[in-house]
Design a protein around this motif. Structure first.
Motif, PDB file in Angstrom:
ATOM      1  N   TRP A   1       5.820  42.797  23.345  1.00 44.78           N
ATOM      2  CA  TRP A   1       5.921  41.559  24.144  1.00 44.78           C
ATOM      3  C   TRP A   1       5.308  41.716  25.535  1.00 44.78           C
ATOM      4  CZ3 TRP A   1       8.900  42.106  28.546  1.00 44.78           C
ATOM      5  CH2 TRP A   1       9.861  43.125  28.554  1.00 44.78           C
ATOM      6  N   ILE A   2       5.273  42.927  26.035  1.00 49.23           N
ATOM      7  CA  ILE A   2       4.677  43.110  27.369  1.00 49.23           C
ATOM      8  C   ILE A   2       3.163  42.883  27.290  1.00 49.23           C
ATOM      9  CG2 ILE A   2       4.273  44.756  29.241  1.00 49.23           C
ATOM     10  CD1 ILE A   2       7.025  45.960  28.596  1.00 49.23           C
TER      11      ILE A   2
ATOM     12  N   GLU B   1       1.691  41.104  25.048  1.00 49.65           N
ATOM     13  CA  GLU B   1       1.497  39.677  24.770  1.00 49.65           C
ATOM     14  C   GLU B   1       1.496  38.836  26.037  1.00 49.65           C
ATOM     15  OE1 GLU B   1       4.493  38.872  21.820  1.00 49.65           O
ATOM     16  OE2 GLU B   1       3.438  40.188  20.413  1.00 49.65           O
ATOM     17  N   ARG B   2       2.441  39.152  26.938  1.00 54.52           N
ATOM     18  CA  ARG B   2       2.512  38.365  28.182  1.00 54.52           C
ATOM     19  C   ARG B   2       1.341  38.668  29.122  1.00 54.52           C
ATOM     20  NH1 ARG B   2       9.078  38.615  29.277  1.00 54.52           N
ATOM     21  NH2 ARG B   2       9.604  38.066  27.118  1.00 54.52           N
ATOM     22  N   ALA B   3       0.878  39.921  29.095  1.00 50.59           N
ATOM     23  CA  ALA B   3      -0.233  40.289  29.976  1.00 50.59           C
ATOM     24  C   ALA B   3      -1.542  39.654  29.507  1.00 50.59           C
ATOM     25  CB  ALA B   3      -0.390  41.812  30.010  1.00 50.59           C
TER      26      ALA B   3
ATOM     27  N   ALA C   1      -1.472  44.316  35.259  1.00 46.47           N
ATOM     28  CA  ALA C   1      -1.003  43.079  34.630  1.00 46.47           C
ATOM     29  C   ALA C   1       0.194  43.359  33.724  1.00 46.47           C
ATOM     30  CB  ALA C   1      -2.142  42.445  33.826  1.00 46.47           C
ATOM     31  N   MET C   2       0.162  44.476  33.032  1.00 53.32           N
ATOM     32  CA  MET C   2       1.294  44.824  32.161  1.00 53.32           C
ATOM     33  C   MET C   2       2.534  45.134  32.997  1.00 53.32           C
ATOM     34  SD  MET C   2      -0.630  46.971  29.096  1.00 53.32           S
ATOM     35  CE  MET C   2       0.536  46.690  27.756  1.00 53.32           C
TER      36      MET C   2
ATOM     37  N   ALA D   1       3.970  41.919  34.136  1.00 58.54           N
ATOM     38  CA  ALA D   1       4.714  41.248  33.061  1.00 58.54           C
ATOM     39  C   ALA D   1       6.104  41.864  32.917  1.00 58.54           C
ATOM     40  CB  ALA D   1       3.944  41.373  31.749  1.00 58.54           C
TER      41      ALA D   1
ATOM     42  N   ALA E   1      10.016  40.190  33.798  1.00 57.87           N
ATOM     43  CA  ALA E   1      10.928  40.018  32.654  1.00 57.87           C
ATOM     44  C   ALA E   1      12.372  39.908  33.129  1.00 57.87           C
ATOM     45  CB  ALA E   1      10.769  41.204  31.702  1.00 57.87           C
TER      46      ALA E   1
END
Lengths: 292, 292, 292, 292
Positions: free
Chosen positions: A28-29, A31-33, A48-49, A52, A56
């Motif tokens: 999910w990290i 995915e968000r990045a 970016a990661m 993210a 969270a």
């Protein structure tokens, strides 16, 4: 290794698949990045990661922490670690602890898990075995908030190392440290060539030889004493065999010579730093310092 | 202790009785030196006895050498040594050799005696155990003439030590050495007070602590690290606990500190010398040298 | 010189007469300190006089400050200084200022007097000429309260020096500083004997030789480079003639030698301190530090 | 600049024309070296020309020596030097000698010419003005054979410099030296950035500033203090402005600071060498050495 360009141009699915294990079992990290594409550098992707993760929820962060295997514990033995985790722990030899170390580790680790209800996380590639035990003892005394922050900080270090290993491209974040030396002969005013140099890792009263080499014509070693990855926080000793060197050079000394094996003992605290530890020596004196 | 004046004014018989054991079981040396009375200094008396030995015949010299007990051998166990010999060998711990040392010693010593047909003689008060073993190995390879000269030279050292212990008076020959240290803090520009200092004797891979102390307000130790007698030729290490010192002083460093325990390893080659081994240190550098 | 016992047992009148000039033209300080008799030490007498000054009214303190001659000014030329003041100023050579120094001094001093309405007071025996000019420039910028405190602090220093010169007895307050050196040869591991050592005082671009000497067998100078009184705050340079020394010793170097005259430039900031400034040298390296 | 390939492939005439002035007004050396074509490297060409010179007759060698202008003499003023000679002498400022230097030079030079009947030859690009005067004084005392050899050796140095300037291609002989520095702060364990560094040339009591710069983030200067050509044999001083640096860094020291401007004075003896002269400093100590 996947190239940054591929990540920048591929689908969200491929992106998450490629980077899903950078943070332990937590795609999910990635995915968000994905939204922040394109990334000009690997470092920007790493940032970016981390962003993210930072954004969270507390529950998500805790879940990430809990997704990590217990270090050196049952999970490790059952082969359920992410592949990258296994490699990192193996490199350090946590699967080859002495009995005393294993007992200390198990006791401290059990107390840690009981106290915080999440595993002890540390970027093992940035620590010696002794340093991991020391960190475990120290961090076990932290309060829960401090320790949650410690765990996330270490997860960031782990992710950076994994990302650099997994993704090719420009602007990689710095993960390499370096330990180098230089020996100078103050009788001749020249580099000391042919000096035997032994690098040891120190853990309490025990020492293990990491490297044996000989200085070249410039008084340096052909390769750094340690390089090509992060340095491990911990204690080291470099032994310089100056007695034999000065004897070979025909420099008159005493019998036995005042200086024979010169030990320089020091700690590395910055895994990504450059530690230059030179020896400026005559048969009767020497100096050393942290150089750059 | 007898006074030089008493020796200068007493009978030849008393003179020989008082000094008969300065050279092992060989009162004839004292008897011959008697003629050179009066002696203005103890050193002059020592010189006269050495001159008497020097003028003796080759047979007499050999007899003197053979009058000495075998070092660490059967004679030592049977309690047949001159009292002074027993004290000197005991102080060194030759009666407490490890099994490996004992075996090495016995083998080398037997070979020595077989080769030269006289005992291995060394002024044990001027050597560490490791140095005695080293000397034995080295001297066993000499030719007979060289080794006879070595034995007589050592007998002279022994006699000097015994004479200084036995006779009071002016102008004693030098038998004392001294090992001292000094610690300076290069962040404050002041002596480093309160530094723990540990002196160890090194023998191969084993170390034994000789002394633990703490520096005073002047950065020195209240008493020399070694003094009050000859230094023992051999290897030493001084450990300076700089990490704790700088932490106590509130000097910022790294975590762990670059320098914690600083080991300085060196050899003493002149038992009657002054070895000053200072440490000029910051948390990131140090230098040492043989001072005076 | 009068003895403390005499002061302790004599009349108030004699006491005040003997100590009336310790504080410039101000016997009232001695008179008030008289009540605290007897004084076990000269330091205790000094403390009692300082306490009497401290307890005095603001007007009395200002009067004391104004009782001092203008440094280097008209009063000095007219011979109206207290005898002790004259000696102190003469020793420094304030009566031998260069034209530029004299102009700078006069300008700054006039501004100082105009601003504060009292003379610039400084314990000249504790400063070089350059340091006095520097202090004058710096202190001229202070506010009036700070500067009154500066003046009283300097008066205390002057009184201590005068008291130590005038009164004999136990427990004298410390007024002596010391500058010493030590030269060590790191090729031989021995003290460097026969090294020419030149001590200079530095004032901007000009240097004046204070002392030329040669190291003795222990690598030291027979007497301290400066001693027997307070050190003068200011800049100094010691020149060590190492090139000639190593040539005399037959140590091979380059042509010309890498090191010839080694200059060590440093400031003294504590007139009563011990400044030990050693040189640990080979033909290709050296180190120095403030020792003790 | 002509390329080695062109020389290797062109006519003998072109070859001699291109290289005729490498040795002063003596194209015959190039002509004789021509036979050894092709030259794989510029160094090989240089060696071939030196070999041609070496094989020449004593008369030819003397003629070559005599073909050189008198250094700083009438010929120089009349503009009759080879262009290369003029440039080399001008760079050093031999046309801007002080009156005293000019007189000393003229006297020594006249004596030299009278004694040997040939001009004093020296590769001026490898010497400071003071070094040239020193060499002239020293060499004037040589015997004729020694001095003829000195002249030929210097001619070889000059030729090497001219050849490297004139011919492009692989394997140029080494003509560049380098002077570099590095400043390390032993309170922080880091490179000292922002330290003002002043390089001076020393000639007796006079100093001339060659370069003023400031250390970069790595504690080094962006460019070598001297580089891009041979170093000039002679005396230098590097001044490190450590007092201001430590003040800027907020490191507590004394007032005035023990160390302000730290002067390191040294000689360069190898024009083609690398002289690394670092400063390892705290506010109370420093060390320097010839590094590499």
């Amino acid at each position: 290794m996947i190239h940054l360009d591929t990540l920048n141009s591929g689908s969200r699915q491929d992106f998450a698949a490629a980077l899903g294990d950078i943070f332990e079992h937590s795609p999910w990290i990635a995915e968000r990045a994905f939204a922040a594409r394109p990334f000009p550098t690997v470092a920007a992707l790493h940032d970016a990661m981390l962003a993210a993760l930072d954004a969270a929820s507390a529950e998500e962060k805790l879940a990430l922490i809990r997704a990590h295997p217990e270090l050196g514990g049952k999970v490790a033995r059952a082969g359920q670690m992410a592949d990258a985790s296994r490699r990192e722990q193996g490199a350090l030899g946590l699967d080859r602890l002495s009995d005393a170390e294993f007992t200390a580790f198990q006791t401290l680790n059990a107390a840690y898990v009981k106290r915080f209800d999440f595993p002890f996380i540390i970027a093992v590639g940035r620590h010696t075995r002794a340093s991991i035990l020391g960190q475990l003892a120290r961090r076990a005394a932290n309060d829960r908030d401090t320790e949650r922050a410690s765990a996330l900080r270490e997860i960031g270090h782990i992710a950076r190392l994994r990302l650099v290993a997994a993704v090719d491209g420009p602007g990689k974040p710095k993960t390499d440290g370096r330990l180098s030396t230089h020996v100078l002969n103050m009788v001749s005013g020249k580099p000391a060539a042919g000096v035997r140099v032994v690098l040891k890792e120190i853990a309490g009263d025990t020492q293990s030889v990491l490297r044996e080499t000989v200085t070249n014509a410039d008084g340096r070693t052909d390769e750094p004493l340690i390089g090509g990855g992060p340095l491990r926080t911990g204690w080291y000793e470099i032994e310089f065999h100056m007695g034999k060197y000065f004897a070979q050079e025909g420099v008159p000394t005493a019998d036995p010579p005042f200086l024979d094996v010169v030990p320089i003992r020091f700690a590395i605290a910055e895994p990504e730093g450059h530690y230059h530890v030179p020896l400026i020596a005559s048969p009767w004196s020497y100096s050393t310092y942290r150089g750059s």
